[in-house]
Design a protein around this motif. Structure first.
Motif, PDB file in Angstrom:
ATOM      1  N   UNK A 245      57.313   8.325 -15.788  1.00 27.71           N
ATOM      2  CA  UNK A 245      57.243   9.155 -14.589  1.00 27.71           C
ATOM      3  C   UNK A 245      57.498  10.636 -14.888  1.00 27.71           C
ATOM      4  N   UNK A 246      57.036  11.472 -13.949  1.00 26.72           N
ATOM      5  CA  UNK A 246      57.245  12.922 -14.000  1.00 26.72           C
ATOM      6  C   UNK A 246      56.542  13.584 -15.188  1.00 26.72           C
ATOM      7  N   UNK A 247      55.389  13.055 -15.566  1.00 24.39           N
ATOM      8  CA  UNK A 247      54.613  13.627 -16.670  1.00 24.39           C
ATOM      9  C   UNK A 247      53.280  14.134 -16.137  1.00 24.39           C
ATOM     10  N   UNK A 248      52.701  15.099 -16.835  1.00 27.32           N
ATOM     11  CA  UNK A 248      51.359  15.586 -16.523  1.00 27.32           C
ATOM     12  C   UNK A 248      50.601  15.692 -17.830  1.00 27.32           C
ATOM     13  N   UNK A 249      49.420  15.065 -17.869  1.00 29.95           N
ATOM     14  CA  UNK A 249      48.567  15.090 -19.056  1.00 29.95           C
ATOM     15  C   UNK A 249      47.241  15.720 -18.680  1.00 29.95           C
ATOM     16  N   UNK A 250      46.716  16.567 -19.580  1.00 27.28           N
ATOM     17  CA  UNK A 250      45.422  17.210 -19.349  1.00 27.28           C
ATOM     18  C   UNK A 250      44.583  17.139 -20.605  1.00 27.28           C
ATOM     19  N   UNK A 251      43.288  17.033 -20.402  1.00 28.85           N
ATOM     20  CA  UNK A 251      42.322  17.071 -21.496  1.00 28.85           C
ATOM     21  C   UNK A 251      41.101  17.823 -20.966  1.00 28.85           C
TER      22      UNK A 251
END
Length: 80
Positions: free
Chosen positions: A35-41
């Motif tokens: 939880x409380x993560x943000x991933x971007x590609x």
């Protein structure tokens, strides 16, 4: 689509996440994202997500195929 950004704010369970390009190639793959993560590609056009499991998951370089089954079934009145 496109989707190249995922967050897990408010999620209780961990997720397995894969980012996919236009050709269906997995660009990045993550297991058991908490939880409380943000991933971007930025190069991705789609993401594949599931609740984290011990079974096989996508690896970078794998190729996946997408179908428009849900969209077709909705148009034909087959969905719930």
């Amino acid at each position: 689509m496109p989707c190249n950004d995922v967050h897990t704010v408010g999620m209780v369970r961990k997720l397995d996440i894969a980012f996919v390009d236009r050709c269906g190639v997995v660009l990045e793959s993550y297991r058991a994202v908490g939880p409380m993560r943000r991933l971007r590609c930025p190069r991705a056009v789609a993401t594949i997500e599931r609740f984290a499991e011990c079974g096989a998951w996508f690896s970078e370089g794998d190729r996946v195929g997408l179908t428009a089954y849900a969209a077709r079934s909705e148009r034909k009145g087959l969905s719930k």
